[in-house]
Design a protein around this motif. Sequence first.
Motif, PDB file in Angstrom:
ATOM      1  N   GLY A  59       0.823  -1.201   0.000  1.00 27.30           N
ATOM      2  CA  GLY A  59       0.000   0.000   0.000  1.00 27.30           C
ATOM      3  C   GLY A  59       0.855   1.249   0.000  1.00 27.30           C
ATOM      4  O   GLY A  59       1.450   1.587   1.032  1.00 27.30           O
ATOM      5  N   PRO A  60       0.953   1.953  -1.124  1.00 25.87           N
ATOM      6  CA  PRO A  60       1.691   3.210  -1.137  1.00 25.87           C
ATOM      7  C   PRO A  60       0.848   4.371  -0.618  1.00 25.87           C
ATOM      8  O   PRO A  60      -0.382   4.370  -0.732  1.00 25.87           O
ATOM      9  CB  PRO A  60       2.004   3.406  -2.622  1.00 25.87           C
ATOM     10  N   ASP A  61       1.518   5.358  -0.046  1.00 26.23           N
ATOM     11  CA  ASP A  61       0.906   6.661   0.187  1.00 26.23           C
ATOM     12  C   ASP A  61       1.136   7.490  -1.074  1.00 26.23           C
ATOM     13  O   ASP A  61       2.279   7.663  -1.501  1.00 26.23           O
ATOM     14  CB  ASP A  61       1.551   7.375   1.385  1.00 26.23           C
ATOM     15  N   HIS A  62       0.067   7.988  -1.673  1.00 21.02           N
ATOM     16  CA  HIS A  62       0.218   8.768  -2.903  1.00 21.02           C
ATOM     17  C   HIS A  62       1.006  10.049  -2.640  1.00 21.02           C
ATOM     18  O   HIS A  62       1.117  10.508  -1.498  1.00 21.02           O
ATOM     19  CB  HIS A  62      -1.144   9.135  -3.482  1.00 21.02           C
ATOM     20  N   MET A  63       1.529  10.622  -3.692  1.00 18.33           N
ATOM     21  CA  MET A  63       2.242  11.898  -3.559  1.00 18.33           C
ATOM     22  C   MET A  63       1.379  12.910  -2.810  1.00 18.33           C
ATOM     23  O   MET A  63       0.154  12.993  -2.996  1.00 18.33           O
ATOM     24  CB  MET A  63       2.621  12.450  -4.934  1.00 18.33           C
ATOM     25  N   GLY A  64       2.011  13.640  -1.892  1.00 16.98           N
ATOM     26  CA  GLY A  64       1.282  14.628  -1.116  1.00 16.98           C
ATOM     27  C   GLY A  64       0.381  14.052  -0.047  1.00 16.98           C
ATOM     28  O   GLY A  64      -0.415  14.778   0.554  1.00 16.98           O
ATOM     29  N   HIS A  65       0.501  12.767   0.221  1.00 17.35           N
ATOM     30  CA  HIS A  65      -0.345  12.087   1.206  1.00 17.35           C
ATOM     31  C   HIS A  65       0.519  11.276   2.169  1.00 17.35           C
ATOM     32  O   HIS A  65       1.583  10.767   1.792  1.00 17.35           O
ATOM     33  CB  HIS A  65      -1.333  11.143   0.527  1.00 17.35           C
ATOM     34  N   GLY A  66       0.032  11.128   3.388  1.00 17.61           N
ATOM     35  CA  GLY A  66       0.696  10.273   4.360  1.00 17.61           C
ATOM     36  C   GLY A  66       2.146  10.626   4.550  1.00 17.61           C
ATOM     37  O   GLY A  66       2.508  11.777   4.808  1.00 17.61           O
ATOM     38  N   ARG A  67       3.006   9.637   4.370  1.00 20.18           N
ATOM     39  CA  ARG A  67       4.443   9.824   4.591  1.00 20.18           C
ATOM     40  C   ARG A  67       5.211  10.075   3.305  1.00 20.18           C
ATOM     41  O   ARG A  67       6.446  10.120   3.329  1.00 20.18           O
ATOM     42  CB  ARG A  67       5.008   8.576   5.297  1.00 20.18           C
ATOM     43  N   SER A  68       4.505  10.216   2.196  1.00 17.35           N
ATOM     44  CA  SER A  68       5.187  10.458   0.923  1.00 17.35           C
ATOM     45  C   SER A  68       5.495  11.939   0.725  1.00 17.35           C
ATOM     46  O   SER A  68       4.908  12.808   1.370  1.00 17.35           O
ATOM     47  CB  SER A  68       4.332   9.935  -0.244  1.00 17.35           C
ATOM     48  N   ALA A  69       6.408  12.200  -0.203  1.00 16.08           N
ATOM     49  CA  ALA A  69       6.834  13.570  -0.479  1.00 16.08           C
ATOM     50  C   ALA A  69       5.740  14.344  -1.209  1.00 16.08           C
ATOM     51  O   ALA A  69       4.828  13.762  -1.796  1.00 16.08           O
ATOM     52  CB  ALA A  69       8.108  13.541  -1.325  1.00 16.08           C
ATOM     53  N   GLY A  70       5.868  15.665  -1.174  1.00 16.74           N
ATOM     54  CA  GLY A  70       4.973  16.531  -1.936  1.00 16.74           C
ATOM     55  C   GLY A  70       4.132  17.427  -1.061  1.00 16.74           C
ATOM     56  O   GLY A  70       3.874  17.134   0.110  1.00 16.74           O
ATOM     57  N   GLU A  71       3.690  18.553  -1.669  1.00 19.09           N
ATOM     58  CA  GLU A  71       2.774  19.447  -0.963  1.00 19.09           C
ATOM     59  C   GLU A  71       1.500  18.685  -0.625  1.00 19.09           C
ATOM     60  O   GLU A  71       0.971  17.933  -1.446  1.00 19.09           O
ATOM     61  CB  GLU A  71       2.450  20.659  -1.841  1.00 19.09           C
ATOM     62  N   ARG A  72       0.986  18.914   0.585  1.00 19.00           N
ATOM     63  CA  ARG A  72      -0.134  18.109   1.078  1.00 19.00           C
ATOM     64  C   ARG A  72      -1.339  18.182   0.150  1.00 19.00           C
ATOM     65  O   ARG A  72      -1.792  19.263  -0.231  1.00 19.00           O
ATOM     66  CB  ARG A  72      -0.545  18.566   2.469  1.00 19.00           C
ATOM     67  N   VAL A  73      -1.822  17.016  -0.220  1.00 22.09           N
ATOM     68  CA  VAL A  73      -3.000  16.730  -1.050  1.00 22.09           C
ATOM     69  C   VAL A  73      -2.985  17.432  -2.409  1.00 22.09           C
ATOM     70  O   VAL A  73      -4.031  17.582  -3.033  1.00 22.09           O
ATOM     71  CB  VAL A  73      -4.340  16.989  -0.321  1.00 22.09           C
ATOM     72  N   VAL A  74      -1.815  17.814  -2.877  1.00 23.54           N
ATOM     73  CA  VAL A  74      -1.731  18.397  -4.221  1.00 23.54           C
ATOM     74  C   VAL A  74      -1.328  17.311  -5.217  1.00 23.54           C
ATOM     75  O   VAL A  74      -0.259  16.711  -5.104  1.00 23.54           O
ATOM     76  CB  VAL A  74      -0.740  19.571  -4.283  1.00 23.54           C
ATOM     77  N   ILE A  75      -2.208  17.037  -6.161  1.00 24.03           N
ATOM     78  CA  ILE A  75      -1.938  16.140  -7.287  1.00 24.03           C
ATOM     79  C   ILE A  75      -2.301  16.915  -8.545  1.00 24.03           C
ATOM     80  O   ILE A  75      -3.470  17.216  -8.778  1.00 24.03           O
ATOM     81  CB  ILE A  75      -2.768  14.844  -7.187  1.00 24.03           C
ATOM     82  N   GLU A  76      -1.314  17.263  -9.316  1.00 25.58           N
ATOM     83  CA  GLU A  76      -1.562  18.051 -10.517  1.00 25.58           C
ATOM     84  C   GLU A  76      -1.911  17.170 -11.714  1.00 25.58           C
ATOM     85  O   GLU A  76      -2.543  17.649 -12.659  1.00 25.58           O
ATOM     86  CB  GLU A  76      -0.353  18.927 -10.831  1.00 25.58           C
ATOM     87  N   ASP A  77      -1.515  15.899 -11.671  1.00 26.06           N
ATOM     88  CA  ASP A  77      -1.788  14.988 -12.784  1.00 26.06           C
ATOM     89  C   ASP A  77      -1.877  13.572 -12.229  1.00 26.06           C
ATOM     90  O   ASP A  77      -0.879  13.021 -11.755  1.00 26.06           O
ATOM     91  CB  ASP A  77      -0.681  15.089 -13.830  1.00 26.06           C
ATOM     92  N   PHE A  78      -3.057  12.982 -12.293  1.00 28.96           N
ATOM     93  CA  PHE A  78      -3.223  11.626 -11.765  1.00 28.96           C
ATOM     94  C   PHE A  78      -2.467  10.586 -12.588  1.00 28.96           C
ATOM     95  O   PHE A  78      -2.215   9.478 -12.095  1.00 28.96           O
ATOM     96  CB  PHE A  78      -4.709  11.262 -11.692  1.00 28.96           C
ATOM     97  N   GLU A  79      -2.089  10.921 -13.813  1.00 32.20           N
ATOM     98  CA  GLU A  79      -1.268   9.996 -14.582  1.00 32.20           C
ATOM     99  C   GLU A  79       0.053   9.729 -13.861  1.00 32.20           C
ATOM    100  O   GLU A  79       0.590   8.609 -13.909  1.00 32.20           O
ATOM    101  CB  GLU A  79      -1.016  10.532 -15.986  1.00 32.20           C
ATOM    102  N   ASP A  80       0.582  10.744 -13.167  1.00 31.23           N
ATOM    103  CA  ASP A  80       1.815  10.550 -12.400  1.00 31.23           C
ATOM    104  C   ASP A  80       1.586   9.608 -11.230  1.00 31.23           C
ATOM    105  O   ASP A  80       2.463   8.803 -10.889  1.00 31.23           O
ATOM    106  CB  ASP A  80       2.326  11.902 -11.879  1.00 31.23           C
ATOM    107  N   VAL A  81       0.420   9.682 -10.599  1.00 33.96           N
ATOM    108  CA  VAL A  81       0.121   8.781  -9.488  1.00 33.96           C
ATOM    109  C   VAL A  81       0.021   7.343 -10.000  1.00 33.96           C
ATOM    110  O   VAL A  81       0.480   6.398  -9.340  1.00 33.96           O
ATOM    111  CB  VAL A  81      -1.182   9.198  -8.780  1.00 33.96           C
ATOM    112  N   VAL A  82      -0.576   7.167 -11.162  1.00 36.91           N
ATOM    113  CA  VAL A  82      -0.655   5.831 -11.768  1.00 36.91           C
ATOM    114  C   VAL A  82       0.753   5.305 -12.058  1.00 36.91           C
ATOM    115  O   VAL A  82       1.052   4.129 -11.815  1.00 36.91           O
ATOM    116  CB  VAL A  82      -1.511   5.867 -13.046  1.00 36.91           C
ATOM    117  N   THR A  83       1.615   6.168 -12.568  1.00 39.38           N
ATOM    118  CA  THR A  83       3.002   5.769 -12.828  1.00 39.38           C
ATOM    119  C   THR A  83       3.700   5.368 -11.532  1.00 39.38           C
ATOM    120  O   THR A  83       4.437   4.370 -11.492  1.00 39.38           O
ATOM    121  CB  THR A  83       3.756   6.908 -13.527  1.00 39.38           C
ATOM    122  N   ASP A  84       3.476   6.128 -10.469  1.00 43.73           N
ATOM    123  CA  ASP A  84       4.051   5.768  -9.163  1.00 43.73           C
ATOM    124  C   ASP A  84       3.539   4.408  -8.697  1.00 43.73           C
ATOM    125  O   ASP A  84       4.299   3.585  -8.173  1.00 43.73           O
ATOM    126  CB  ASP A  84       3.695   6.828  -8.111  1.00 43.73           C
TER     127      ASP A  84
END
Length: 269
Positions: A59-84
Motif C-alpha cells: 500500500g503506497p501513500d500517494h504523492m502529497g499524502h501520508g508519509r510520501s513527499a509533496g505538498e499536502r494533497v496536491v496532485i496536478e496529474d493523476f497519470e503521475d500517481v498511476v506511474t508511481d
Amino acid sequence: MPHVREHVVKGTHGAIAVREWPRPAPRCLVLLVHGYGEHAGRYGELAAVLTGYGAAVYGPDHMGHGRSAGERVVIEDFEDVVTDLHAVADRARAAHPDLPLILVGHSMGGLIAARYAQRYTQEVSALILSGPVIGTWDLPGRLLALDEIPDTPVSPSALSRDPAVGAAYAADPLVWHGPMKRPTLEAFVRTLETVARGGAAGELPLLWLHGDDDRLVPLPGSRAGVERLSGGRLTEQIFTGARHEVFHETTKERAHTAVIRFLDAVLPH
C-alpha cells in the motif's frame, strides 16, 4: 494484525512511502490504493484479511499524502500517481514473480486504480473498487466555480456509522484535515474525463462495493463509470445504509467476505 514492512520507492515527484503486509509463499499480490486525504496505513484490517487469504499486500501513500513527499494533497496529474503505483507493482513483482496482481481502490483510489487498469490491462488480474470516484462526480466542478475553495474538511461522520472510525480519522496526524486544493480538483475533472474516454479495461473481472448512503461519492454517479469500465465481468454489492467507507463500516465483515468470495471466483486454485 500482520507485521508491516516499510519501503521507499522513487516516484515521479519524490519519494513514495510504501507499506508491505507480507505473506510467506503468497498466492497473489494486492495493491491497496487509498483515497483522498488519507493514507495506506488506515487499511491494516483489510490487509490482515487479505494476507490471511494468501496475498502479499502493498500500500503506497500517494504523492502529497501520508508519509510520501509533496505538498499536502496536491496532485496536478493523476497519470503521475498511476506511474508511481506501477513502480510499486514492479517492486512487488520483483519480490514475488509470476503472481496474479489485484488492485483494490477506494474513492479517489478507485479512480487511480481504474486508470491503472486501462493503462496496464495485461498486468492486472482483477480490480476491486470501493466507493469509487468514477463516472459522474459533481463536487470538483462545484468547488472550482467558487472564487475561493472553502476550508471545509471531510466530515468524519460521512465515512462510517461507527463513531470510532470517525474519531480515529479526526485524530490521525497523517490525514489531511484542511481544504481541497484547486490543482487537485482540476486534475479530478480531467481524469474523470480520461477514464470515461478510456472505456472498458478489457475482460478484467471487476468487483464494485458501495454504500447506498454514501454522501461523499454518491452511488448513482459511480454506476455509469463502473459499468463503462467493466468489460462484462462485473460483480456488485451495495450495502444498505452504509456510508462512504465500506471497509470501515459496521458491516465491514460483509465487505471482507465479498472480497474473498470474488478472489476465490477469479483466481486460479
